[in-house]
Motif scaffolding. Structure first.
Motif, PDB file in Angstrom:
ATOM      1  N   ARG A 174      75.515  53.907  36.923  1.00 15.43           N
ATOM      2  CA  ARG A 174      74.344  52.852  37.666  1.00 15.43           C
ATOM      3  C   ARG A 174      74.073  52.491  38.847  1.00 15.43           C
ATOM      4  N   ILE A 175      74.600  52.234  39.821  1.00 12.18           N
ATOM      5  CA  ILE A 175      73.937  52.664  40.946  1.00 12.18           C
ATOM      6  C   ILE A 175      73.651  54.109  41.283  1.00 12.18           C
ATOM      7  N   LEU A 176      74.138  54.549  41.762  1.00 14.68           N
ATOM      8  CA  LEU A 176      73.206  56.164  41.525  1.00 14.68           C
ATOM      9  C   LEU A 176      72.055  55.969  41.017  1.00 14.68           C
ATOM     10  N   ALA A 177      71.667  55.954  39.851  1.00 11.25           N
ATOM     11  CA  ALA A 177      71.068  55.957  39.015  1.00 11.25           C
ATOM     12  C   ALA A 177      69.949  55.367  39.383  1.00 11.25           C
ATOM     13  N   PHE A 178      69.912  53.869  40.288  1.00  7.23           N
ATOM     14  CA  PHE A 178      69.139  52.708  40.701  1.00  7.23           C
ATOM     15  C   PHE A 178      68.530  53.352  41.968  1.00  7.23           C
ATOM     16  N   LEU A 179      69.393  53.630  42.189  1.00  2.41           N
ATOM     17  CA  LEU A 179      69.098  54.488  44.005  1.00  2.41           C
ATOM     18  C   LEU A 179      67.925  55.660  43.330  1.00  2.41           C
TER      19      LEU A 179
END
Lengths: 469, 469
Positions: free
Chosen positions: B459-464
């Protein structure tokens, strides 16, 4: 039963063999057959030489690394610590010659040594504390979730404990919302944070005369101007309070409503009302330190209950009743002050932990705390009577009539100087709490605070008998 | 095994019956067949009605009193709590709109909620921590002496733990005597006490630019004038340091020698020497905060080792490596400063407890801490590599080359504003640590501190990926 089973589990033969290997290595270092920096035999070699399994040697070497005797260098084995510590274990020497100041009784009392008797200290002896309940709580938390073990607590602290505290306070008519309660490491830290919030260097604060001596030290650390108001049998001398308020314009007043330290007195409803009126008129904030609440047998009014936590801040802890080793205090105050206190708490101690809260809550919840305190109150009542009568035989008479709690505030006969008596006592490993430690105006020269739970030792009574009569 | 045995012991039929009685009473209060202040059936009556033993009812009533549902009046029985708490359990609402300031990341990170991801927080996730070792330590202390359970610690703190700390410090060439070490509740409290000792309001203190953001908050709380010195890949920019020292006459400099927060850099020997020379020349005291020491894979020099603890104070804690919930920090410094620090510690937090020390020492001594840290260092190395490579794919590049520890200090592509990105992330329950939180001069606008152990969630990598590319 769990306790015994687990104890014997640590005494298994494997454990003994590990200790034998450790002792063997330690001896070789001690007799210099292994010197600093030397590589010690490999795990395989040691296992063969000593006739033990390799895993036993691994365990022993790991523990020797953990204690600093060996160092491990990855890929190349174990070595005798290169720079062995030049230190030997030495106890702090007692500071016999130090002048009587606010720190004197604290430091002396905190330097624990079983040969020292402490009629002057401010807490119960270990065998009065709920040790079994705490052992149960430790085992309970050991079975519980990870969060209590390693993680930081939320800024306000454990929600279930705050909920429990709110219910306890409600019994005294104090009804904070849950986000009006913030946990701290101790009652003292609670007051320290409030000082950071409410006073500036040079501000005047009111304390009682006499009061808990550490208030002097704490306000001194905040560079406050301290003014002491005479404390009578039912609360402060309100005429003196009003006059001093006119003169000094204080910002803050700190007191104990129930079971005042050191006098053992309780605030009367009439005095409570007058204190609140005076503080409202002169815009004085109040810290009500309630750490002796659970020793009460007939509840005193609480300033925070009358005031609705508007300018009265209510604080407490479990150091005196449950454990001084499990650090846990709390503040109940206005939401806008809580918000600022949170920032101050994070800045100066970052997050707290949930471990202390989980332990305290466990003891509070399982019913053992209530039973423990009921037992303590009964035992205190008997001990107070006994102590008052023994002291009366020596001509030492109560200033406040003996009541609940552990303190008897008493007058020595023949105008004996309490500080001199305390100095003489210290030479016999007895720590007394002379009156002027509690009195900013030094107006309690022949008074003494006796902790009745620690005053009945024959050696103390013999000392007092010899010095006084 | 002890754990399982004990768990099943709490699930005995007796315990279930007690809970049934408690639930019965709670239901009668909830459906108002028992109202506030009502006397509840006697123990004998309830035992007969519910077909359980009297001791079961006694247990149930005791627990209901402990949780605040009932009150007990001696001699007249049990009653429904007269003034029931008006409160319901409510979580703190997330403060979404608060400006980014030194407290922002702290408060957000500390408000624990499993739905929130925390690549910006400054500690390891719970499953990286030595939970089993701590459970063992709790059971070990539960079997140990009373002193760790209820009593205040000696003013300096646990002697065996100080002895262990001395041996650990000796590995870095720092050789305090045992009475040069004082335990505190935390590393932050250690610095706070040193501020009380070493600086006055208005004094100038040096911090690194960037530095651990809570240093700003802490020095702000002490009303210090804070000056930030650019921090490079091997220590402070010494030309800037010297110029600023001439100009501002600072009293104090706080830094991390090994594994600097947030950059992950380490002090070089050359820089260490220049820092010490400059501080000697300008009479600047140094606090060396060493809480990341055990994450190091190649040790940096320690200022306190070169200086012999003359003007360098060495502090640390186990919050990042062992547990943040077991509060335990320490200070190593000159004997004359220790003496003054003791008074300050007593005044502002009174005695500490031995419980935290006993737990920490138990984990340190049994070898599990060394194994745990070896495992953590290896896992961190892998995770650091992985995280750096994932971020590189997004155009996020390291400022300091990825090394030991948990922090990657990195630059966002396209001059993206890190604070804006953090605001956007918060709306998706992701807490980032934008560079300017660490920079007093706000010169790190497109930098970001990533905690590599908490940054690889999809979810973090997708957000970034969504925000950046």
């Amino acid at each position: 039963m769990t306790q015994n089973a687990a104890s014997s589990a640590t005494g298994t033969p494997v454990d003994t063999l590990v200790n034998q290997v450790m002792d063997h290595i330690r001896q070789r270092i001690a007799n210099r057959s292994l010197v600093a920096g030397a590589r010690i035999p490999s795990i395989r070699q040691s296992a063969e030489t000593m006739g033990v399994s390799k895993s036993t040697v691994v365990d022993a070497y790991d523990r020797l690394v953990a204690e600093g005797t060996l160092v491990s260098r990855r890929g190349s084995g174990f070595f005798v610590a290169g720079q062995t510590s030049p230190l030997s274990i030495a106890q702090l020497a007692p500071k016999l010659d130090r002048a009587i100041d606010p720190f004197w009784v604290s430091r002396q009392s905190l330097n624990s040594d079983d040969t020292v008797l402490k009629p002057g200290c401010g807490w119960l002896p270990p065998d009065w504390m709920p040790n079994d309940a705490i052992r149960r709580a430790l085992r309970h938390v050991a079975r519980g979730p990870d969060a209590a073990l390693t993680d930081y607590a939320a800024p306000l602290g454990s929600l279930p404990l705050r909920d429990h505290l709110a219910r306890r306070m409600a019994e005294h008519g104090i009804t904070p919302a849950l986000d009006q309660i913030m946990l701290t490491e101790s009652g003292t830290q609670a007051i320290d944070l409030l000082c950071r919030l409410l006073i500036e260097p040079g501000d005047t604060v009111f304390v009682d005369d006499p009061c808990y001596f550490n208030f002097h030290a704490l306000f001194h650390a905040h560079r406050a101007h301290i003014v002491a108001i005479p404390f009578l049998a039912d609360g402060p001398d309100m005429d003196a309070f009003e006059d001093a308020a006119e003169q000094h314009r204080p910002r803050l007043y700190v007191t104990n409503s129930g079971l005042h330290n050191p006098t053992g007195a309780s605030l009367s409803p009439v005095k409570a009302h007058r204190v609140l009126k005076a503080c409202e008129k002169h815009k004085i904030r109040i810290i009500e330190d309630d750490i002796f609440a659970d020793f009460e047998t007939s509840p005193a009014p609480r300033l925070a209950a009358f005031d609705g936590l508007d300018t009265v801040v209510h604080i407490g802890s479990f150091s005196k009743t449950l454990s001084a080793s499990i650090r846990c205090g709390y503040i109940a105050t206005r939401p806008d002050w809580i918000d600022k206190l949170l920032d101050l708490k994070i800045a100066t101690s970052f997050g707290g932990g949930n471990l202390s809260s989980a332990l305290v809550l466990s003891v509070l919840r399982d019913g053992s705390y209530r039973k423990h305190m009921e037992h303590v109150r009964q035992r205190l009542a008997r001990t107070m009577t006994d102590c008052a009568s023994k002291l009366a035989e020596l001509g030492i008479t109560p200033v406040t009539p003996p009541g609940a709690g552990m303190f008897l505030w008493a007058r020595l006969p023949h105008n004996i100087d309490a500080a001199n008596l305390a100095h003489a006592a210290l030479k016999q490993n007895i720590i007394l709490a002379p009156g002027n430690v509690f009195s900013l105006t030094k107006s309690a020269g022949s008074l003494m605070r006796f902790n009745v739970t620690q005053s009945l030792h024959p050696r103390i009574l013999a000392f007092l008998n010899h010095e006084i009569t």
